[in-house]
Design a protein around this motif. Structure first.
Motif, mmCIF file in Angstrom:
data_model
loop_
_atom_site.group_PDB
_atom_site.id
_atom_site.type_symbol
_atom_site.label_atom_id
_atom_site.label_comp_id
_atom_site.label_asym_id
_atom_site.label_seq_id
_atom_site.Cartn_x
_atom_site.Cartn_y
_atom_site.Cartn_z
ATOM 1 N N ARG A 3 0.817 -1.209 0.000
ATOM 2 C CA ARG A 3 0.000 0.000 0.000
ATOM 3 C C ARG A 3 0.851 1.259 0.000
ATOM 4 N NH1 ARG A 3 -2.362 0.488 5.542
ATOM 5 N NH2 ARG A 3 -0.218 1.202 5.857
ATOM 6 N N ASP A 4 1.926 1.281 0.780
ATOM 7 C CA ASP A 4 2.722 2.493 0.944
ATOM 8 C C ASP A 4 3.824 2.622 -0.099
ATOM 9 O OD1 ASP A 4 1.162 3.034 3.134
ATOM 10 O OD2 ASP A 4 2.567 2.162 4.570
ATOM 11 N N ASN A 52 1.408 1.897 -4.032
ATOM 12 C CA ASN A 52 0.038 2.414 -4.156
ATOM 13 C C ASN A 52 -0.998 1.304 -4.322
ATOM 14 O OD1 ASN A 52 1.191 4.900 -3.969
ATOM 15 N ND2 ASN A 52 0.357 5.708 -5.862
ATOM 16 N N PRO A 69 9.798 3.817 4.712
ATOM 17 C CA PRO A 69 8.631 4.665 4.445
ATOM 18 C C PRO A 69 8.092 5.401 5.667
ATOM 19 C CG PRO A 69 7.955 2.380 4.578
ATOM 20 C CD PRO A 69 9.450 2.390 4.715
ATOM 21 N N ASP A 70 8.638 5.154 6.859
ATOM 22 C CA ASP A 70 8.109 5.752 8.084
ATOM 23 C C ASP A 70 9.030 6.801 8.696
ATOM 24 O OD1 ASP A 70 5.977 3.925 7.923
ATOM 25 O OD2 ASP A 70 7.141 2.405 8.967
ATOM 26 N N GLU A 88 4.339 11.365 3.007
ATOM 27 C CA GLU A 88 4.199 10.581 1.778
ATOM 28 C C GLU A 88 5.540 10.196 1.169
ATOM 29 O OE1 GLU A 88 1.329 9.482 0.854
ATOM 30 O OE2 GLU A 88 0.239 10.596 2.407
ATOM 31 N N GLU A 120 9.851 8.985 1.499
ATOM 32 C CA GLU A 120 10.680 7.991 2.181
ATOM 33 C C GLU A 120 12.113 8.498 2.219
ATOM 34 O OE1 GLU A 120 10.333 4.532 -0.270
ATOM 35 O OE2 GLU A 120 8.240 4.963 -0.735
#
Length: 386
Positions: free
Chosen positions: A166-167, A170, A227-228, A235, A237
């Motif tokens: 998902r991240d 998409n 990604p966090d 949005e 990375e």
């Protein structure tokens, strides 16, 4: 009373001879509302069954036959909507961007399974060891077989649970057909990367050992991203490692597009997903636009989006493998911010709202004995729950 009513009616008739006197009518109201019944949009279940002659129906005669018939009926399309369709939103169809997979025929698999069972039954040593309870199952072979058959599907399920597809892509998904093995070698021990296990930033300080099965003539791209961890844009990375044009599985011979940088989860942000993605290349790719200087110690230059990178090279790149771990803050992150990134370490803390106290009552009836403690002028801590 009755005489007065009759006199009133006579007076009304004399004054208004052409007016019709309406008698009061007692009406009965009900809360029930009748709806118009319309014909169903299609045939109803078991509509063709004659309930007056149930003895003529065909008997299943076995539970297995009943299950087969029920399974066939369940796969047939029907015009009505189920409870799940009413309550749950329809999930969009996911796009598979992974490697194509050509599964062998079911008949061939059953034939090989029967041959193995037949060979095991004719093996006297296995029969003797089983009878004496000394039979040892080769767990390494079982694990290797599971990793080839059901392991990729299990890894995809875990990746969907952690929101990797998902991240990063998409919502597009793929089955990791290539087994990606990642291991960090520390001084006294080794820390492998499985499926979301915890690896500290201290353990991930050096370049890991990455291996996978590949032909010598094939080309690959390895990506390591977080990604966090972005400090300014949720949005985006941070790319920690990017190696392209890897011949076979020799990562040391690949092109260092962005050199390795250890993960640095900020204090107070919890666990971060650190993800390795392995792409298969169709041919050699020019990574000049994606290249970073060596060393790259700027967070702005390490800002990255996996989806944009894949969309740019989607004609030549195909995701083939996944491995990831979780990491949270430790003391080595402070060293990374101060010495490598040359910046002040960000610390995220939750600001608790002040304790709410209702207006003080002059006569606090029915309140606890320590009611007045919460309204003291001093900053001494109070005890108890009010």
């Amino acid at each position: 009373m009755a005489a007065l009513v009759r006199m009133r009616r006579a007076l009304q008739c004399a004054l208004f001879p052409f007016q019709k006197v309406v008698e009061p009518v007692r009406t009965v109201t009900s809360t029930a509302v009748l709806f118009k019944r319309t014909a169903p949009l299609g045939p109803l279940p078991n509509e063709d069954i004659d309930v007056t002659d149930l003895e003529s129906l065909e008997k299943y005669r076995s539970y297995a036959r009943y299950l087969q018939t029920a399974e066939k009926k369940s796969k047939q399309p029907f015009w009505w909507r189920t409870y799940k369709q009413y309550t749950q939103e329809p999930t969009p169809e996911k796009i598979d961007i992974g490697l194509p997979h050509f599964r062998t025929s079911r008949r061939k698999e059953l034939k090989e399974r029967r041959q193995i069972l037949k060979a095991n039954r004719n093996n006297n040593d296995l029969e003797r060891a089983s009878r004496h309870r000394t039979l040892l199952i080769p767990l390494d072979e079982v694990k290797a077989e599971w990793e080839k058959t059901n392991g990729p599907y299990n890894l995809r399920t875990i990746g969907e649970h952690y929101g990797i597809y998902r991240d990063l892509f998409n919502g597009a998904t793929f089955i990791p057909r290539v087994r990606l093995r990642v291991q960090y070698d520390c001084e006294d021990y080794a820390t492998p990367v499985y499926r979301g296990n915890v690896v500290t930033p201290t353990e991930a300080a050096e370049v890991p050992n990455v291996s996978f099965e590949a032909e010598d003539s094939s080309l690959w791209t390895l990506l390591f991203t977080n990604p966090d961890g972005h400090l300014g844009d949720n949005e985006s990375e941070y790319v920690h490692w990017l190696v392209g044009n890897i011949p076979g599985n020799a990562i040391s011979k690949g092109e260092q597009v962005c050199h390795y940088f250890p993960p640095f989860p900020a204090k107070g942000t919890g666990y971060h997903r650190c993800i390795f993605i392995l792409f298969k290349q169709d041919k050699t790719i020019n990574f000049e636009e994606d290249s970073r200087p060596n060393p790259c110690l700027s967070l702005k230059m390490r800002t990255f989006k996996t989806f944009d990178f894949y969309k740019k090279h989607q004609d030549l790149l195909t995701p083939a493998g996944v491995a990831f771990f979780q990491s949270c803050w430790d003391e080595s992150v402070t060293h990374i911010f101060h010495n490598l990134l040359d910046m002040k370490e960000p610390i995220f803390e939750y600001e608790f709202p002040p304790t709410y106290h209702p207006p003080q009552k002059k006569y606090p009836h029915g309140q606890p004995l320590r009611y007045l403690d919460r309204y003291r002028d001093s900053h001494e801590p109070t005890y108890g729950i009010y």
